[in-house]
Design a protein around this motif. Sequence first.
Motif, PDB file in Angstrom:
ATOM      1  N   UNK A 156      14.350 -15.011  -0.137  1.00 61.67           N
ATOM      2  CA  UNK A 156      13.801 -14.847   1.212  1.00 61.67           C
ATOM      3  C   UNK A 156      12.525 -15.649   1.445  1.00 61.67           C
ATOM      4  N   UNK A 157      11.905 -16.119   0.366  1.00 63.80           N
ATOM      5  CA  UNK A 157      10.678 -16.899   0.526  1.00 63.80           C
ATOM      6  C   UNK A 157      10.905 -18.154   1.376  1.00 63.80           C
ATOM      7  N   UNK A 158      12.120 -18.686   1.336  1.00 60.77           N
ATOM      8  CA  UNK A 158      12.370 -19.936   2.058  1.00 60.77           C
ATOM      9  C   UNK A 158      12.318 -19.774   3.568  1.00 60.77           C
ATOM     10  N   UNK A 159      12.371 -18.538   4.066  1.00 61.30           N
ATOM     11  CA  UNK A 159      12.182 -18.332   5.505  1.00 61.30           C
ATOM     12  C   UNK A 159      10.790 -17.759   5.786  1.00 61.30           C
ATOM     13  N   UNK A 160       9.910 -17.825   4.780  1.00 55.54           N
ATOM     14  CA  UNK A 160       8.526 -17.400   4.961  1.00 55.54           C
ATOM     15  C   UNK A 160       8.240 -15.968   4.598  1.00 55.54           C
ATOM     16  N   UNK A 161       9.197 -15.254   4.017  1.00 51.92           N
ATOM     17  CA  UNK A 161       8.988 -13.853   3.645  1.00 51.92           C
ATOM     18  C   UNK A 161       8.713 -13.753   2.146  1.00 51.92           C
ATOM     19  N   UNK A 162       7.524 -13.294   1.817  1.00 47.57           N
ATOM     20  CA  UNK A 162       7.153 -13.143   0.409  1.00 47.57           C
ATOM     21  C   UNK A 162       7.472 -11.725  -0.048  1.00 47.57           C
ATOM     22  N   UNK A 163       8.130 -11.623  -1.203  1.00 43.07           N
ATOM     23  CA  UNK A 163       8.443 -10.323  -1.798  1.00 43.07           C
ATOM     24  C   UNK A 163       7.784 -10.272  -3.168  1.00 43.07           C
ATOM     25  N   UNK A 164       6.860  -9.329  -3.346  1.00 44.76           N
ATOM     26  CA  UNK A 164       6.132  -9.196  -4.603  1.00 44.76           C
ATOM     27  C   UNK A 164       6.417  -7.843  -5.237  1.00 44.76           C
ATOM     28  N   UNK A 165       6.213  -7.794  -6.552  1.00 46.40           N
ATOM     29  CA  UNK A 165       6.395  -6.538  -7.284  1.00 46.40           C
ATOM     30  C   UNK A 165       7.854  -6.205  -7.533  1.00 46.40           C
ATOM     31  N   UNK A 166       8.695  -7.221  -7.742  1.00 44.79           N
ATOM     32  CA  UNK A 166      10.123  -6.970  -7.974  1.00 44.79           C
ATOM     33  C   UNK A 166      10.398  -6.426  -9.375  1.00 44.79           C
ATOM     34  N   UNK A 167       9.429  -6.598 -10.273  1.00 40.59           N
ATOM     35  CA  UNK A 167       9.517  -5.990 -11.602  1.00 40.59           C
ATOM     36  C   UNK A 167       8.167  -5.357 -11.921  1.00 40.59           C
ATOM     37  N   UNK A 168       8.182  -4.373 -12.788  1.00 40.55           N
ATOM     38  CA  UNK A 168       6.949  -3.713 -13.203  1.00 40.55           C
ATOM     39  C   UNK A 168       7.008  -3.451 -14.700  1.00 40.55           C
ATOM     40  N   UNK A 169       5.853  -3.611 -15.356  1.00 36.41           N
ATOM     41  CA  UNK A 169       5.760  -3.354 -16.794  1.00 36.41           C
ATOM     42  C   UNK A 169       5.554  -1.861 -17.006  1.00 36.41           C
ATOM     43  N   UNK A 170       6.466  -1.221 -17.689  1.00 34.51           N
ATOM     44  CA  UNK A 170       6.407   0.219 -17.898  1.00 34.51           C
ATOM     45  C   UNK A 170       5.497   0.605 -19.066  1.00 34.51           C
ATOM     46  N   UNK A 171       5.410  -0.260 -20.062  1.00 32.95           N
ATOM     47  CA  UNK A 171       4.666   0.090 -21.267  1.00 32.95           C
ATOM     48  C   UNK A 171       3.952  -1.140 -21.810  1.00 32.95           C
ATOM     49  N   UNK A 172       2.624  -1.070 -21.916  1.00 31.26           N
ATOM     50  CA  UNK A 172       1.869  -2.230 -22.365  1.00 31.26           C
ATOM     51  C   UNK A 172       2.117  -2.550 -23.841  1.00 31.26           C
ATOM     52  N   UNK A 173       2.630  -1.573 -24.588  1.00 28.12           N
ATOM     53  CA  UNK A 173       2.906  -1.801 -26.003  1.00 28.12           C
ATOM     54  C   UNK A 173       4.204  -2.571 -26.199  1.00 28.12           C
ATOM     55  N   UNK A 174       5.256  -2.108 -25.545  1.00 30.30           N
ATOM     56  CA  UNK A 174       6.567  -2.720 -25.737  1.00 30.30           C
ATOM     57  C   UNK A 174       6.808  -3.884 -24.778  1.00 30.30           C
ATOM     58  N   UNK A 175       5.956  -4.017 -23.736  1.00 31.53           N
ATOM     59  CA  UNK A 175       6.113  -5.046 -22.709  1.00 31.53           C
ATOM     60  C   UNK A 175       7.440  -4.918 -21.976  1.00 31.53           C
ATOM     61  N   UNK A 176       7.988  -3.709 -21.967  1.00 32.69           N
ATOM     62  CA  UNK A 176       9.281  -3.502 -21.309  1.00 32.69           C
ATOM     63  C   UNK A 176       9.095  -3.494 -19.794  1.00 32.69           C
ATOM     64  N   UNK A 177       9.967  -4.211 -19.100  1.00 30.25           N
ATOM     65  CA  UNK A 177       9.917  -4.310 -17.646  1.00 30.25           C
ATOM     66  C   UNK A 177      11.148  -3.650 -17.036  1.00 30.25           C
ATOM     67  N   UNK A 178      11.025  -3.230 -15.803  1.00 31.24           N
ATOM     68  CA  UNK A 178      12.167  -2.737 -15.059  1.00 31.24           C
ATOM     69  C   UNK A 178      12.127  -3.295 -13.650  1.00 31.24           C
ATOM     70  N   UNK A 179      13.289  -3.431 -13.047  1.00 34.25           N
ATOM     71  CA  UNK A 179      13.361  -3.881 -11.664  1.00 34.25           C
ATOM     72  C   UNK A 179      12.971  -2.732 -10.749  1.00 34.25           C
ATOM     73  N   UNK A 180      12.208  -3.034  -9.737  1.00 34.38           N
ATOM     74  CA  UNK A 180      11.734  -1.999  -8.827  1.00 34.38           C
ATOM     75  C   UNK A 180      12.708  -1.806  -7.664  1.00 34.38           C
ATOM     76  N   UNK A 181      12.647  -0.628  -7.078  1.00 35.06           N
ATOM     77  CA  UNK A 181      13.441  -0.345  -5.879  1.00 35.06           C
ATOM     78  C   UNK A 181      12.781  -1.032  -4.685  1.00 35.06           C
ATOM     79  N   UNK A 182      13.541  -1.308  -3.625  1.00 36.49           N
ATOM     80  CA  UNK A 182      12.978  -2.001  -2.451  1.00 36.49           C
ATOM     81  C   UNK A 182      11.734  -1.332  -1.898  1.00 36.49           C
TER      82      UNK A 182
END
Length: 250
Positions: A156-182
Amino acid sequence: LVEKYIHGLFPIWGIRFISIVDNADTANKGNKKSRQINGLVNEWYLEDMSENIRSVLTNRRVNGFHIGAFALYGYKKDPDQKGHLIIDEEAAAVVRRIFHSTLAGEGVASIAKALRAEKVPIPSEHWKRIGAPVRSDYTDPYAWSATTIGYILKRPEYMGRKVLGKTVCENYKTKSNRKTAPEEQYHFEGAIPAIVDEETWQTVQKIRETKHRAPKRQSVPNRLTGLLYCADCGAKLTHRHSLVQGKWIE
């Protein structure tokens, strides 16, 4: 984890652990408690630092700043304003071509083939040529794929819409990420300059949604499977259905 090894496994394995900085020595039973306290303090410090970093990044996301190491293909980092993106005209011309080719009825494989034939640099090669930091483990600088084309078409960025925070780090030790809900993401209309207009982008999404592979038939496979090949590239032809005016056409 540190406690598990220093006070658990190392003694069993007959290993002596010495730390000059923390004045720790597993051969000295008298400083076991101080080692445990130091370990706990260090754990608190790392946890607090992780939370502070996350807070700073969240704040930048809320305000629409770009925080990634790389700019999306078609854009480049603004040298005069940190966190802001500007259009990379050379790459943007390729992005527009991809969208307009899709509007004209070309499929992603056909578009990728045309770009390869014309020796248009892939995104990684383009970034490399303009001096941007990029991985260089690819072998063909013109190896456009249908997957890359599809990835560009859905952003969607190509039409000027920026989407941030699509992933989040759940644990700073394991560096495990998950996809976020809209609802957890941050959406900004007009946050970056558009390369294609919204109508073009939305129309392309509808075109893409109507293209589906034929449903798998477990018992009755297509009788032409494995028999038909493309006369130009030699690739196997696949059976697809497309939804046209409410009807499925093969």
